[in-house]
Design an enzyme around this catalytic site. Structure first.
Site, PDB file in Angstrom:
ATOM      1  N   ASP A 104      31.478  46.825  15.629  1.00  0.00           N
ATOM      2  CA  ASP A 104      30.668  45.681  16.043  1.00  0.00           C
ATOM      3  C   ASP A 104      31.613  44.485  16.152  1.00  0.00           C
ATOM      4  OD1 ASP A 104      28.313  44.112  16.575  1.00  0.00           O
ATOM      5  OD2 ASP A 104      28.438  43.342  14.537  1.00  0.00           O
ATOM      6  N   SER A 105      31.095  43.375  16.639  1.00  0.00           N
ATOM      7  CA  SER A 105      31.905  42.163  16.701  1.00  0.00           C
ATOM      8  C   SER A 105      32.170  41.598  15.305  1.00  0.00           C
ATOM      9  CB  SER A 105      31.167  41.113  17.527  1.00  0.00           C
ATOM     10  OG  SER A 105      29.909  40.849  16.928  1.00  0.00           O
TER      11      SER A 105
ATOM     12  N   THR B 192      25.191  43.964  22.114  1.00  0.00           N
ATOM     13  CA  THR B 192      25.866  43.299  23.234  1.00  0.00           C
ATOM     14  C   THR B 192      26.778  44.272  23.970  1.00  0.00           C
ATOM     15  OG1 THR B 192      25.785  41.254  21.966  1.00  0.00           O
ATOM     16  CG2 THR B 192      27.309  41.316  23.816  1.00  0.00           C
TER      17      THR B 192
ATOM     18  N   CYS C 211      19.938  42.754  18.443  1.00  0.00           N
ATOM     19  CA  CYS C 211      21.327  42.540  18.014  1.00  0.00           C
ATOM     20  C   CYS C 211      21.421  43.079  16.589  1.00  0.00           C
ATOM     21  CB  CYS C 211      21.641  41.048  18.057  1.00  0.00           C
ATOM     22  SG  CYS C 211      23.111  40.556  17.138  1.00  0.00           S
ATOM     23  N   THR C 212      22.462  43.843  16.317  1.00  0.00           N
ATOM     24  CA  THR C 212      22.536  44.504  15.004  1.00  0.00           C
ATOM     25  C   THR C 212      22.713  43.535  13.838  1.00  0.00           C
ATOM     26  OG1 THR C 212      24.882  44.897  15.431  1.00  0.00           O
ATOM     27  CG2 THR C 212      23.354  46.725  15.866  1.00  0.00           C
ATOM     28  N   HIS C 213      23.054  42.297  14.145  1.00  0.00           N
ATOM     29  CA  HIS C 213      23.096  41.301  13.063  1.00  0.00           C
ATOM     30  C   HIS C 213      21.689  40.999  12.529  1.00  0.00           C
ATOM     31  CE1 HIS C 213      27.234  40.347  14.298  1.00  0.00           C
ATOM     32  NE2 HIS C 213      27.341  39.534  13.265  1.00  0.00           N
TER      33      HIS C 213
ATOM     34  N   GLU D 218      26.852  35.237  10.086  1.00  0.00           N
ATOM     35  CA  GLU D 218      28.274  35.365   9.722  1.00  0.00           C
ATOM     36  C   GLU D 218      28.660  34.312   8.679  1.00  0.00           C
ATOM     37  OE1 GLU D 218      30.824  37.483  10.747  1.00  0.00           O
ATOM     38  OE2 GLU D 218      29.448  38.731  11.915  1.00  0.00           O
TER      39      GLU D 218
ATOM     40  N   CYS E 204      26.541  47.585  18.224  1.00  0.00           N
ATOM     41  CA  CYS E 204      26.535  46.235  18.773  1.00  0.00           C
ATOM     42  C   CYS E 204      25.652  46.266  20.007  1.00  0.00           C
ATOM     43  CB  CYS E 204      27.972  45.845  19.141  1.00  0.00           C
ATOM     44  SG  CYS E 204      28.097  44.249  19.952  1.00  0.00           S
TER      45      CYS E 204
ATOM     46  N   TYR F 176      30.493  38.070  20.311  1.00  0.00           N
ATOM     47  CA  TYR F 176      30.648  38.653  21.650  1.00  0.00           C
ATOM     48  C   TYR F 176      29.520  38.163  22.577  1.00  0.00           C
ATOM     49  CZ  TYR F 176      33.929  42.407  20.115  1.00  0.00           C
ATOM     50  OH  TYR F 176      35.001  43.131  19.654  1.00  0.00           O
ATOM     51  N   GLY F 177      28.397  37.855  21.956  1.00  0.00           N
ATOM     52  CA  GLY F 177      27.165  37.672  22.725  1.00  0.00           C
ATOM     53  C   GLY F 177      27.100  36.448  23.602  1.00  0.00           C
TER      54      GLY F 177
HETATM   55  N1  DGL Z   1      25.946  42.417  16.528  1.00  0.00           N
HETATM   56  C1  DGL Z   1      26.135  42.231  17.905  1.00  0.00           C
HETATM   57  C2  DGL Z   1      25.019  42.685  18.748  1.00  0.00           C
HETATM   58  O1  DGL Z   1      24.366  43.618  18.360  1.00  0.00           O
HETATM   59  C3  DGL Z   1      27.018  41.180  18.421  1.00  0.00           C
HETATM   60  C4  DGL Z   1      26.665  39.786  18.156  1.00  0.00           C
HETATM   61  C5  DGL Z   1      27.687  38.859  18.724  1.00  0.00           C
HETATM   62  O2  DGL Z   1      28.874  39.061  18.451  1.00  0.00           O
HETATM   63  O3  DGL Z   1      27.304  37.950  19.445  1.00  0.00           O
HETATM   64  O4  DGL Z   1      24.751  42.172  19.803  1.00  0.00           O
END
Ligand code: DGL
Length: 271
Positions: free
Chosen positions: A10-11, A75, A186-188, A152, A73, A42-43
């Protein structure tokens, strides 16, 4: 039987939501995790940059001889072209399709909300996947760019007033459309699932993409006879592209585990 580890990336922190589920479902499996913490988020980036980063992340995991790679991720899953996935000489899954399938199975009204990063919403990939599964859904997408930096930064407590305020603002227009299912695209976001659930209410079914991807991985490895047969508890090693201690602290809170001795910083530009 295949005793090699599963690779997950993931990012940043988000992919640990998939790691938690993989560990629950397949506790004997070893896992190699990469969090690209020097380049998160990344998003908010262009499709070209997301693809470039994803290929480097995949190359890093391949250097660890993993048996399968999970792009944990949303994204990356939404922005990596099918052609790039087909070229990979290793089993691969993103989180998007398993999450879309789970949402379609859960909804009773065909009104589905998708909250995700700007790059995921811009791609319309969730909408396309859902429309391939069910007829005439109503899909309400909403980009939530502030969630990743908040998470984060450790603003993850259920009663965190800053995150709650932001979440209320993001969710208001989605909930106004009376969705009965909400994809945390988003996995976050599952890291703050309880806070989101408090706002969405118990009638809205929340879909955790990491959980759904983990179920897919288990089914895939079972079908392909690629599960480990080892009896011992699996090990998980975490690699990051920025400060290892910062990652260990935040990930440790979520995983409820002291992972400090299992986190190492690497130079992702070498891959
Ligand atoms: N956890 C990521 C996702 O599922 C990336 C979030 C990011 O880096 O913007 O999209």
């Amino acid at each position: 039987m295949d005793n090699r580890p599963i690779g997950v990336f993931d990012s940043g922190l988000g992919g640990i939501t998939a790691v938690r589920e993989l560990k629950k479902l397949m506790p004997q499996e070893d896992i190699i995790y990469f969090g690209d913490t020097s380049r998160v988020p990344y998003g908010t980036r262009s499709r070209e940059i997301i693809q470039k980063y994803a290929i480097q992340d995949i190359n890093f995991l391949k250097s660890h001889d993993v048996k399968m790679i999970v792009a944990a991720c949303g994204t990356v899953s939404a922005n990596l072209p099918a052609a790039a996935v087909e070229e990979l000489d290793v089993a691969f899954t993103g989180v998007l399709l398993p999450a879309a399938q789970a949402a379609c199975a859960a909804t009773k009204t065909n009104r589905i909300g998708v909250i995700a990063t700007p790059a995921t919403i811009r791609s319309s990939a969730y909408g396309k996947a859902i429309r391939n599964i069910i007829h005439s859904p109503v899909i309400i997408g909403k980009a939530c760019p502030l969630f990743v930096p908040l998470i984060e930064s450790g603003y993850i407590q259920r009663d965190n007033q800053v995150t709650r305020l932001v979440a209320e603002d993001y969710l208001r227009p989605v909930l106004a459309e009376k969705v009965d299912t909400l994809i945390l695209g988003c996995t976050h976001y599952p890291i703050i699932e309880e806070l989101i659930g408090d706002i969405a209410g118990e009638d809205v079914h929340l879909i955790d993409p990491g959980r759904e991807a983990a179920k897919y991985v288990q089914a895939f490895l079972t079908n392909e006879h690629m599960l480990t047969r080892r009896e011992r508890q699996g090990e998980c090693y975490y690699y990051v592209s920025d400060d290892a201690a910062h990652f260990a602290e935040n990930a440790g809170v979520f995983l409820q585990d002291d992972i400090a001795d299992h986190v190492e910083q690497i130079d992702i530009d070498r891959y």
